[in-house]
Design an enzyme around this catalytic site. Structure first.
Site, PDB file in Angstrom:
ATOM      1  N   HIS A   1      -6.420  -9.238 -39.387  1.00 24.94           N
ATOM      2  CA  HIS A   1      -6.512  -9.666 -37.983  1.00 24.94           C
ATOM      3  C   HIS A   1      -6.917 -11.122 -37.938  1.00 24.94           C
ATOM      4  CE1 HIS A   1      -7.592  -9.640 -33.719  1.00 24.94           C
ATOM      5  NE2 HIS A   1      -6.887  -8.534 -33.648  1.00 24.94           N
TER       6      HIS A   1
ATOM      7  N   ASP B   1      -4.016  -0.810 -35.064  1.00 26.66           N
ATOM      8  CA  ASP B   1      -2.696  -0.204 -35.283  1.00 26.66           C
ATOM      9  C   ASP B   1      -2.644   0.704 -36.489  1.00 26.66           C
ATOM     10  OD1 ASP B   1      -1.651  -3.346 -34.190  1.00 26.66           O
ATOM     11  OD2 ASP B   1      -1.361  -1.476 -33.106  1.00 26.66           O
TER      12      ASP B   1
HETATM   13  C1  SDX Z   1      -2.624  -6.739 -33.064  1.00 26.85           C
HETATM   14  O1  SDX Z   1      -4.600 -11.018 -31.681  1.00 26.85           O
HETATM   15  C2  SDX Z   1      -4.941  -9.837 -31.353  1.00 26.85           C
HETATM   16  O2  SDX Z   1      -6.016  -9.592 -30.811  1.00 26.85           O
HETATM   17  C3  SDX Z   1      -3.908  -8.775 -31.627  1.00 26.85           C
HETATM   18  C4  SDX Z   1      -4.302  -7.345 -31.323  1.00 26.85           C
HETATM   19  C5  SDX Z   1      -4.493  -7.118 -29.832  1.00 26.85           C
HETATM   20  O3  SDX Z   1      -5.199  -6.158 -29.472  1.00 26.85           O
HETATM   21  O4  SDX Z   1      -3.854  -7.846 -29.039  1.00 26.85           O
HETATM   22  O5  SDX Z   1      -5.497  -7.021 -31.999  1.00 26.85           O
HETATM   23  C6  SDX Z   1      -3.220  -6.368 -31.761  1.00 26.85           C
HETATM   24  O6  SDX Z   1      -1.634  -7.422 -33.087  1.00 26.85           O
HETATM   25  C7  SDX Z   1      -3.329  -6.325 -34.336  1.00 26.85           C
HETATM   26  C8  SDX Z   1      -2.650  -6.900 -35.614  1.00 26.85           C
HETATM   27  C9  SDX Z   1      -1.448  -6.001 -35.918  1.00 26.85           C
HETATM   28  N1  SDX Z   1      -0.636  -6.589 -37.000  1.00 26.85           N
HETATM   29  C10 SDX Z   1      -0.608  -6.021 -38.233  1.00 26.85           C
HETATM   30  O7  SDX Z   1      -1.320  -5.071 -38.586  1.00 26.85           O
HETATM   31  C11 SDX Z   1       0.416  -6.655 -39.165  1.00 26.85           C
HETATM   32  C12 SDX Z   1      -0.221  -6.876 -40.552  1.00 26.85           C
HETATM   33  N2  SDX Z   1      -1.246  -7.940 -40.406  1.00 26.85           N
HETATM   34  C13 SDX Z   1      -0.850  -9.295 -40.712  1.00 26.85           C
HETATM   35  O8  SDX Z   1       0.478  -9.613 -40.409  1.00 26.85           O
HETATM   36  C14 SDX Z   1      -1.905 -10.326 -40.325  1.00 26.85           C
HETATM   37  O9  SDX Z   1      -3.092  -9.843 -40.764  1.00 26.85           O
HETATM   38  C15 SDX Z   1      -2.030 -10.749 -38.864  1.00 26.85           C
HETATM   39  C16 SDX Z   1      -0.750 -11.202 -38.280  1.00 26.85           C
HETATM   40  C17 SDX Z   1      -2.585  -9.620 -38.056  1.00 26.85           C
HETATM   41  C18 SDX Z   1      -3.039 -11.900 -38.831  1.00 26.85           C
HETATM   42  O10 SDX Z   1      -2.431 -12.953 -39.478  1.00 26.85           O
HETATM   43  P1  SDX Z   1      -3.173 -14.374 -39.625  1.00 26.85           P
HETATM   44  O11 SDX Z   1      -4.447 -14.408 -38.887  1.00 26.85           O
HETATM   45  O12 SDX Z   1      -2.175 -15.449 -39.329  1.00 26.85           O
HETATM   46  O13 SDX Z   1      -3.602 -14.403 -41.121  1.00 26.85           O
HETATM   47  P2  SDX Z   1      -2.687 -14.880 -42.299  1.00 26.85           P
HETATM   48  O14 SDX Z   1      -1.308 -14.338 -42.114  1.00 26.85           O
HETATM   49  O15 SDX Z   1      -2.866 -16.350 -42.462  1.00 26.85           O
HETATM   50  O16 SDX Z   1      -3.357 -14.104 -43.528  1.00 26.85           O
HETATM   51  C19 SDX Z   1      -4.459 -14.658 -44.204  1.00 26.85           C
HETATM   52  C20 SDX Z   1      -4.266 -14.212 -45.637  1.00 26.85           C
HETATM   53  C21 SDX Z   1      -2.868 -14.556 -46.174  1.00 26.85           C
HETATM   54  O17 SDX Z   1      -3.000 -14.745 -47.578  1.00 26.85           O
HETATM   55  P3  SDX Z   1      -2.972 -16.311 -48.129  1.00 26.85           P
HETATM   56  O18 SDX Z   1      -1.659 -16.916 -47.633  1.00 26.85           O
HETATM   57  O19 SDX Z   1      -4.179 -16.978 -47.511  1.00 26.85           O
HETATM   58  O20 SDX Z   1      -3.021 -16.158 -49.620  1.00 26.85           O
HETATM   59  O21 SDX Z   1      -4.364 -12.762 -45.720  1.00 26.85           O
HETATM   60  C22 SDX Z   1      -3.124 -12.233 -46.151  1.00 26.85           C
HETATM   61  C23 SDX Z   1      -2.055 -13.302 -45.966  1.00 26.85           C
HETATM   62  O22 SDX Z   1      -1.022 -13.150 -46.912  1.00 26.85           O
HETATM   63  N3  SDX Z   1      -2.863 -11.081 -45.299  1.00 26.85           N
HETATM   64  C24 SDX Z   1      -2.394  -9.904 -45.728  1.00 26.85           C
HETATM   65  C25 SDX Z   1      -2.343  -9.089 -44.583  1.00 26.85           C
HETATM   66  N4  SDX Z   1      -2.755  -9.778 -43.504  1.00 26.85           N
HETATM   67  C26 SDX Z   1      -3.073 -11.016 -43.955  1.00 26.85           C
HETATM   68  N5  SDX Z   1      -2.021  -9.467 -46.960  1.00 26.85           N
HETATM   69  C27 SDX Z   1      -1.587  -8.197 -47.032  1.00 26.85           C
HETATM   70  N6  SDX Z   1      -1.509  -7.340 -45.964  1.00 26.85           N
HETATM   71  C28 SDX Z   1      -1.881  -7.762 -44.733  1.00 26.85           C
HETATM   72  N7  SDX Z   1      -1.802  -6.916 -43.678  1.00 26.85           N
END
Ligand code: SDX
Length: 430
Positions: A306, A364
């Protein structure tokens, strides 16, 4: 709002910027005059360090895993109240008195039907159309039917549009589901509460009586509360930006629905359940954990991570509890998907990669298991998220419209494209 100062030096030009403190959470540096004073912009794709507005509606402490709606913890609202009470709180800022709640429930209930002619929109879609595609289309079309609540300068029309959105989303969502499965639409029944009415519109059929299971209705209502609002997430920011141009509220909500559909946002509940099904059995979890950690593999653990929560999403804890309640009520002793989810969470939370990156289950992760147990197909999961988030979108839109300092949102950019060059006739291009 107390203030202090920040100093910034740009190419030897030192300026002072105001630092504003909210009631809780990070202070903000007011950079509105930055460009005028220095000729430079700030640069923050994804808005990781940018506050887009001032708001009094919802506060998240991501490090502590805290979520407050108008100051009330989500755990207490989910435990003691119902969804329409949470709607009243988000819209008006205070918990309703008994009389206010009765009046609000009555007013919402009397807007649950949609214009009869709108049902013809559905027949324009293929039966196998994704219900979110139908939601984008039909909700946007509301502005073609409810002209008497599109004047955003009129507080009465703003409130009528708000009530209409909250009241009609379950009806439209249920119609999208019924159309998808080829069953006749079921009209709302005004003697039922909000969640029971929705379940009946989804699962009743004209040829027999339908009795709403109170445990399922309570679980549905609680799921709506958990999804109601969440600060300036992507879809809420979309609604605010669309509304900042003066677009009507129905069109703005349709824009929010489109944004929510993405798998990185509201589409994650559908993607998370598909991921759990793809994993299938506990012994395959290590293979998927390895893929999630592999930078060259685009796979991510859906329902994990998140932008704000760097701790357990408090909504996920309540959702997990609701999952167990629903499965117990249905007499489902062991759900293989739940077994995979619990083991996946256990492994991930002890894995160095997830600990270091502070990746925890979000709302989720468990919602899909619960929604599947309630009888919904995965294609309906994000529709249910949109149904519940409508009140958050509307409350944030209303707060923005009523902000005397509100102006159209128009971000700038860092331009790295071609500088000036003259046109070359095609005959001279080789
Ligand atoms: C919702 O914003 C909100 O409040 C949203 C929400 C709401 O109520 O409105 O809470 C609802 O959208 C919840 C999130 C649902 N999405 C998912 O579950 C999809 C999987 N999660 C990721 O796509 C990700 O965690 C996000 C999109 C939720 C957050 O992405 P960020 O903040 O842009 O973080 P990032 O992509 O920069 O990740 C930071 C690091 C990265 O590694 P590095 O590049 O630093 O090496 O963490 C890793 C990412 O690769 N990472 C993950 C991961 N999520 C982040 N690695 C593996 N699995 C994951 N799920």
């Amino acid at each position: 709002m107390t203030e202090s100062k920040a100093k910034l030096s740009v190419d030897g030009n030192e300026i002072e910027l105001q630092v504003l403190n909210g009631s809780v959470g990070p202070h903000v540096v007011d950079i509105a005059s930055l460009y005028k004073q220095t000729g430079v912009f700030t640069y923050d794709p994804g808005f990781t360090s940018t506050a887009s507005c001032e708001s009094k509606i919802t506060y998240i402490d991501g490090d502590e895993g805290i979520l407050l709606h108008r100051g009330y913890p989500i755990e207490q609202l989910a435990e003691h109240g119902d969804f329409l009470e949470a709607c009243y709180l988000l819209l008006y800022g205070e918990l309703p008195t008994k009389a206010q709640k009765t009046d609000f429930d009555y007013r919402v209930t009397r807007h649950t039907m949609i214009h009869e002619q709108m049902s013809r929109f559905f027949t324009g879609f293929r039966r196998d159309a994704h219900p979110m595609a139908i939601m984008c289309g039909v909700v946007g079309a509301l502005s073609a039917f409810y002209h008497d609540s599109t004047d955003i300068t009129d507080p009465h029309q703003r409130m009528v549009a708000s009530l209409r959105m909250i009241a009609k989303m379950p009806t439209i969502a249920a119609m999208a589901y019924k159309y998808h499965i080829g069953q006749p639409f079921i009209y709302p029944q005004n003697d039922l509460d909000y969640a029971s009415n929705f379940l009946r519109m989804c699962f009743a059929v004209p040829c027999e009586e339908y009795e709403v299971n109170p445990v399922m209705a309570r679980a549905m209502d609680r799921i709506f509360i958990l999804h109601a609002d969440h600060e300036q997430n992507a879809s809420t920011s979309t609604v605010r930006l669309a509304g900042s141009s003066g677009a009507n509220p129905f069109a703005c909500i349709a824009a929010g629905i489109a944004c929510l559909w993405g798998p990185a946002h509201g589409g994650a509940n559908e993607a998370a359940l598909k991921m759990l099904s793809d994993i299938g059995t506990v012994d395959r979890i290590p293979e998927f954990i390895a893929r999630a950690k592999d930078h060259d593999d685009p796979f991510r653990l859906m329902g994990f991570g998140h932008r704000v929560y760097k701790n357990y999403d408090p909504r996920a804890k309540i959702m997990q509890k609701t999952t167990h309640e629903v499965l117990a009520e249905l007499g489902i002793k062991d759900d293989p998907l739940l077994d995979v989810a619990i083991e996946l969470e256990r492994i991930a939370l002890t894995d160095e990669y997830f600990i270091e990156k502070k990746l925890y289950p979000n709302i989720d992760f468990y919602s899909g298991i619960t929604l599947k147990a309630l009888g919904f197909p995965t294609t309906m999961f994000t529709v249910l998220f949109a149904l519940a988030r409508t009140v958050g979108w509307i409350a944030q839109w209303k707060e923005m419209i009523e902000d005397p300092h509100q102006k159209i949102g128009r971000p700038r950019q860092l331009y790295t494209g071609a500088t000036h060059r003259d046109y070359v006739p095609i005959s001279s291009r080789g």
